[in-house]
Design a protein around this motif. Structure first.
Motif, PDB file in Angstrom:
ATOM      1  N   MET A   1       0.827  -1.216   0.000  1.00 46.51           N
ATOM      2  CA  MET A   1       0.000   0.000   0.000  1.00 46.51           C
ATOM      3  C   MET A   1       0.856   1.258   0.000  1.00 46.51           C
ATOM      4  O   MET A   1       0.524   2.244  -0.642  1.00 46.51           O
ATOM      5  N   TRP A   2       2.006   1.165   0.748  1.00 46.14           N
ATOM      6  CA  TRP A   2       2.891   2.339   0.735  1.00 46.14           C
ATOM      7  C   TRP A   2       3.456   2.607  -0.660  1.00 46.14           C
ATOM      8  O   TRP A   2       3.663   3.757  -1.040  1.00 46.14           O
ATOM      9  N   LEU A   3       3.673   1.524  -1.391  1.00 51.86           N
ATOM     10  CA  LEU A   3       4.214   1.710  -2.744  1.00 51.86           C
ATOM     11  C   LEU A   3       3.224   2.509  -3.600  1.00 51.86           C
ATOM     12  O   LEU A   3       3.597   3.461  -4.292  1.00 51.86           O
ATOM     13  N   ILE A   4       1.954   2.138  -3.508  1.00 53.13           N
ATOM     14  CA  ILE A   4       0.939   2.842  -4.301  1.00 53.13           C
ATOM     15  C   ILE A   4       0.829   4.296  -3.835  1.00 53.13           C
ATOM     16  O   ILE A   4       0.782   5.227  -4.653  1.00 53.13           O
ATOM     17  N   ARG A   5       0.805   4.474  -2.497  1.00 52.10           N
ATOM     18  CA  ARG A   5       0.684   5.843  -1.969  1.00 52.10           C
ATOM     19  C   ARG A   5       1.871   6.705  -2.404  1.00 52.10           C
ATOM     20  O   ARG A   5       1.693   7.829  -2.913  1.00 52.10           O
ATOM     21  N   ALA A   6       3.052   6.162  -2.226  1.00 48.77           N
ATOM     22  CA  ALA A   6       4.243   6.944  -2.571  1.00 48.77           C
ATOM     23  C   ALA A   6       4.280   7.209  -4.079  1.00 48.77           C
ATOM     24  O   ALA A   6       4.636   8.310  -4.526  1.00 48.77           O
ATOM     25  N   PHE A   7       3.898   6.198  -4.832  1.00 48.03           N
ATOM     26  CA  PHE A   7       3.887   6.332  -6.293  1.00 48.03           C
ATOM     27  C   PHE A   7       2.958   7.459  -6.719  1.00 48.03           C
ATOM     28  O   PHE A   7       3.317   8.340  -7.506  1.00 48.03           O
ATOM     29  N   GLU A   8       1.756   7.448  -6.159  1.00 42.22           N
ATOM     30  CA  GLU A   8       0.771   8.441  -6.622  1.00 42.22           C
ATOM     31  C   GLU A   8       1.060   9.834  -6.067  1.00 42.22           C
ATOM     32  O   GLU A   8       0.740  10.829  -6.728  1.00 42.22           O
ATOM     33  N   GLU A   9       1.654   9.917  -4.897  1.00 38.14           N
ATOM     34  CA  GLU A   9       2.065  11.241  -4.423  1.00 38.14           C
ATOM     35  C   GLU A   9       3.119  11.814  -5.365  1.00 38.14           C
ATOM     36  O   GLU A   9       3.115  13.004  -5.691  1.00 38.14           O
ATOM     37  N   SER A  10       3.981  10.930  -5.806  1.00 44.42           N
ATOM     38  CA  SER A  10       5.000  11.348  -6.758  1.00 44.42           C
ATOM     39  C   SER A  10       4.371  11.741  -8.097  1.00 44.42           C
ATOM     40  O   SER A  10       4.752  12.759  -8.702  1.00 44.42           O
ATOM     41  N   VAL A  11       3.400  10.950  -8.533  1.00 43.56           N
ATOM     42  CA  VAL A  11       2.690  11.257  -9.788  1.00 43.56           C
ATOM     43  C   VAL A  11       2.061  12.640  -9.696  1.00 43.56           C
ATOM     44  O   VAL A  11       2.154  13.463 -10.615  1.00 43.56           O
ATOM     45  N   SER A  12       1.448  12.902  -8.552  1.00 38.31           N
ATOM     46  CA  SER A  12       0.793  14.192  -8.361  1.00 38.31           C
ATOM     47  C   SER A  12       1.793  15.346  -8.520  1.00 38.31           C
ATOM     48  O   SER A  12       1.509  16.341  -9.194  1.00 38.31           O
ATOM     49  N   GLU A  13       2.960  15.172  -7.937  1.00 35.27           N
ATOM     50  CA  GLU A  13       3.990  16.212  -8.070  1.00 35.27           C
ATOM     51  C   GLU A  13       4.446  16.344  -9.530  1.00 35.27           C
ATOM     52  O   GLU A  13       4.666  17.448 -10.023  1.00 35.27           O
ATOM     53  N   LEU A  14       4.580  15.190 -10.192  1.00 32.55           N
ATOM     54  CA  LEU A  14       5.106  15.213 -11.561  1.00 32.55           C
ATOM     55  C   LEU A  14       4.084  15.722 -12.570  1.00 32.55           C
ATOM     56  O   LEU A  14       4.451  16.164 -13.661  1.00 32.55           O
ATOM     57  N   VAL A  15       2.812  15.674 -12.208  1.00 29.35           N
ATOM     58  CA  VAL A  15       1.801  16.338 -13.037  1.00 29.35           C
ATOM     59  C   VAL A  15       2.051  17.838 -12.955  1.00 29.35           C
ATOM     60  O   VAL A  15       2.009  18.560 -13.961  1.00 29.35           O
ATOM     61  N   GLY A  16       2.373  18.280 -11.755  1.00 31.36           N
ATOM     62  CA  GLY A  16       2.656  19.704 -11.542  1.00 31.36           C
ATOM     63  C   GLY A  16       3.835  20.185 -12.355  1.00 31.36           C
ATOM     64  O   GLY A  16       3.829  21.311 -12.869  1.00 31.36           O
ATOM     65  N   THR A  17       4.859  19.366 -12.487  1.00 32.81           N
ATOM     66  CA  THR A  17       6.042  19.785 -13.245  1.00 32.81           C
ATOM     67  C   THR A  17       5.884  19.530 -14.748  1.00 32.81           C
ATOM     68  O   THR A  17       6.751  19.904 -15.534  1.00 32.81           O
TER      69      THR A  17
END
Lengths: 305, 321
Positions: A1-17
């Motif tokens: 579950m942490w993998l998915i959470r960390a992955f999507e938090e990262s995705v969210s940031e990378l959408v921003g960039t």
């Protein structure tokens, strides 16, 4: 579950960039349904998802680097960069489709279930969808046919209370998705979708009869998406208090703290788990970032027809 | 040799494919009963549950077929009338047609869709349309349109050996047309047939209109005008070489089909001909199709709606005048 959470938090940031491209829907807050259900599945099973698919694909074992590269449109992505966030496919891990058309993978899963019954008896097809999809014709047509033909398909509704920007109450007078299953005599359960153990137990109980020739089954996971419908949606249509209430039920932290409380995991191990996931995601992002885009020739490859 | 019919050839092809390949399935409304035209007659008795009767749920039927195909089967989904494919276009266009591409080549979706076009039955605007041009605008779909019994069976056999989705667009006005029986054999997808050779004008016609073009060609031959009638048989992938090669010899081209002229397959052919053989053309490409109107029920109106041999003959005469 942490993998998915960390992955999507990262995705969210990378959408921003701007590095992750296009329309992106994350499932932050809904990880327990992906993990709980996929944990009872076997390699021979086949899975479909909707537009919020990252968690399901990762829970099936997809390589985070390949998923991240796909979200960036890179050649090394799961689908060579041509599918993107809403169309993740990983045949190696039994994920046959995800869709940007709400409800669109429900009939695909039913067809696959009918095929599996003949070609791989005991295997099941699973389709994840949101409560918005419950209002599509696909859902109702397929509930009828799946029940009629006793197809080995598990329908997993991640009921997060909102279809795009609109609360369920504005779309349907039927509060529980399982009510629809009752009409057709389909085995169905509603669970706390933020409790991964409860999801897993319910999924196991529903899948077992499917492997023995029964079916179909419906699992309704009551959950909440902590982000907007898509990245960039400020979600002004809901109250801050509602979000705060659900944040307190965060499925990832809840799972970790429950394991620590039960003595199954030390606090250090729980922290290490999160740290390992974040390191893995950081490595995936770095690898995806340095991967090449597809060559121009890929534009017209694999069109078919 | 005994006669056969277009629908008989379809039935033979389905039975033959099901005997040869255990992955073939039939999915659709009333298919276990043989369907309204008898395409699947007798198949449920021989193949049992491989012939799956469905409720009237076209949207999902198409998706179920695609889901079977993605899992390794070869389903033939029957959409009784192409008018009803409107309900199933999401699964056809968004899922089946794109599965291979969107997955970066991981998936294949060997789905076959059988459906029928055709006016002339006084059945009204929702049971008579010719919507095949819509399908040509979706990359990933092969579209075949047989005009003869041999092609109806043969193209279906080829569709059932293809890796990607194929839509077989039949014509219900041809279903019971008798032809001398020929051995059932696969007809390659993407290969046109020259139905009649001719030196003066090329006429590209599809489906039932092929027979109208042949009748026009007979009539014109009496006046000394020789029309080459080309039946593309497959609309995508199109056998452009055969069409362009013919136009380079005849220098004139008429395109005729039953579908509405505006935005029809004929527009694509006309554009391709001028792109590839503009220098060879002695006249603009003539296009014949239905008027911009739904299909009416009233007999004189529906008769006027369809492209018949006299209209094709008149178009040819105007080109050679």
């Amino acid at each position: 579950m942490w993998l998915i959470r960390a992955f999507e938090e990262s995705v969210s940031e990378l959408v921003g960039t701007g590095e992750v491209v296009g329309l992106v829907h994350v499932s932050i807050g809904q990880e327990a349904s992906a993990v709980g259900v996929c944990d009872v599945l076997e390699a021979r099973d086949r899975v479909y998802s909707g537009h919020r698919a990252h968690g399901h694909v990762l829970a099936r074992g997809a390589d985070p680097t390949a998923v991240m590269a796909e979200l960036m449109g890179k050649a090394t992505g799961l689908c060579g960069g041509k599918g993107g966030s809403m169309h993740l496919v990983d045949v190696t891990h039994g994920v046959l489709g995800a869709t940007g058309v709400v409800g669109g993978t429900i009939p695909l899963a039913l067809g696959t279930a009918l095929a599996l019954r003949e070609t791989a008896p005991g295997a099941v097809a699973v389709v994840f969808f949101g409560d918005g999809a419950v209002q599509t014709g696909y859902f109702h047509e397929c509930l009828n046919m799946a029940a009629l033909w006793k197809a080995p398909v598990l329908l997993v509704c991640e009921n997060n209370g909102y279809a795009e920007f609109t609360p369920r109450s504005a779309h349907t007078p039927v509060e529980r998705v399982t009510r629809h299953a009752e009409t057709y005599g389909i085995d169905a359960r509603t669970v706390d979708g933020n409790d991964v153990v409860a999801v897993r137990e319910a999924a196991a109980a529903l899948v077992a009869p499917l492997r023995g020739g029964g079916g179909p089954a419906l699992l309704e996971c009551l959950t909440y998406r902590m982000r907007g419908h898509y990245e960039g949606d400020p979600a002004r249509y809901r109250e801050a208090s509602e979000l705060a209430e659900w944040k307190a039920k965060d499925p990832v932290r809840r799972c970790a703290s429950a394991a620590v409380e039960r003595g199954e995991l030390s606090a250090d191990d729980a922290a290490a788990c999160e740290a390992a996931a974040r390191r893995a995601v950081a490595a995936a992002v770095a690898a995806a970032r340095s991967a090449p885009f597809p060559p121009p020739s890929a534009l017209t490859e694999d069109v078919g027809g | 040799m005994a006669d056969t019919t277009y629908i008989g050839a379809i039935n033979d092809a389905l039975a033959s494919a099901m005997r040869r390949d255990p992955a073939v399935r039939i999915v659709g409304e009333d298919v276990a009963e043989g369907g309204p035209f008898g395409a699947t007659k007798g198949l449920a008795a021989e193949f049992g549950e491989r012939v799956r009767d469905t409720p009237i749920s076209e949207s999902s039927i198409m998706g179920i077929g695609a889901g079977m195909a993605l899992a390794g089967l070869r389903p033939v989904v029957e959409i009784m009338f192409i008018d009803f494919i409107t309900l199933a276009l999401d699964q056809l266009a968004n899922q089946a047609a794109k599965a291979r591409y969107m997955s970066g080549g991981q998936l294949r979706c060997p789905l076959v869709v059988r459906t029928s076009v055709g006016a002339g039955t006084r059945s009204g605007a929702q049971h008579s349309q010719s919507l095949e041009a819509w399908l040509l605008h979706v990359p990933g779909l092969s579209v075949v349109m047989p005009a003869t019994a041999a092609d109806a069976g043969g193209l279906l056999l080829s569709a059932l050996r293809a890796d990607d989705p194929v839509v077989v667009v039949e014509n219900k006005e041809l279903y019971f047309r008798k032809e001398p029986r020929v051995d059932l054999a696969p007809v390659p997808i993407g290969a046109a047939a020259v139905r009649r050779p001719g030196r003066d004008v090329t006429c590209v016609a599809t489906s039932r209109t092929v027979h109208e073009a042949l009748a026009a060609a007979d009539e014109l031959a009496r006046d000394g005008t020789e029309v080459e009638v080309i039946d593309p048989r497959t609309l995508h992938p199109l056998d452009l070489d055969t069409i362009v090669g013919s136009v380079r010899r005849t220098h004139r081209c008429v395109v005729a089909h039953e579908a509405v002229r505006q935005g029809g397959f004929g527009a694509e052919v006309a554009a391709l001909v001028q792109e590839h053989a503009f220098d060879a053309l002695d006249a603009p490409v003539a296009r014949l199709g239905a008027p911009y109107a739904p299909v009416p029920v009233s007999p004189p109106l529906e008769d006027a709606y369809l492209v018949r041999a006299p209209a094709i003959a008149a178009a040819v005469r105007s080109l050679v005048a």
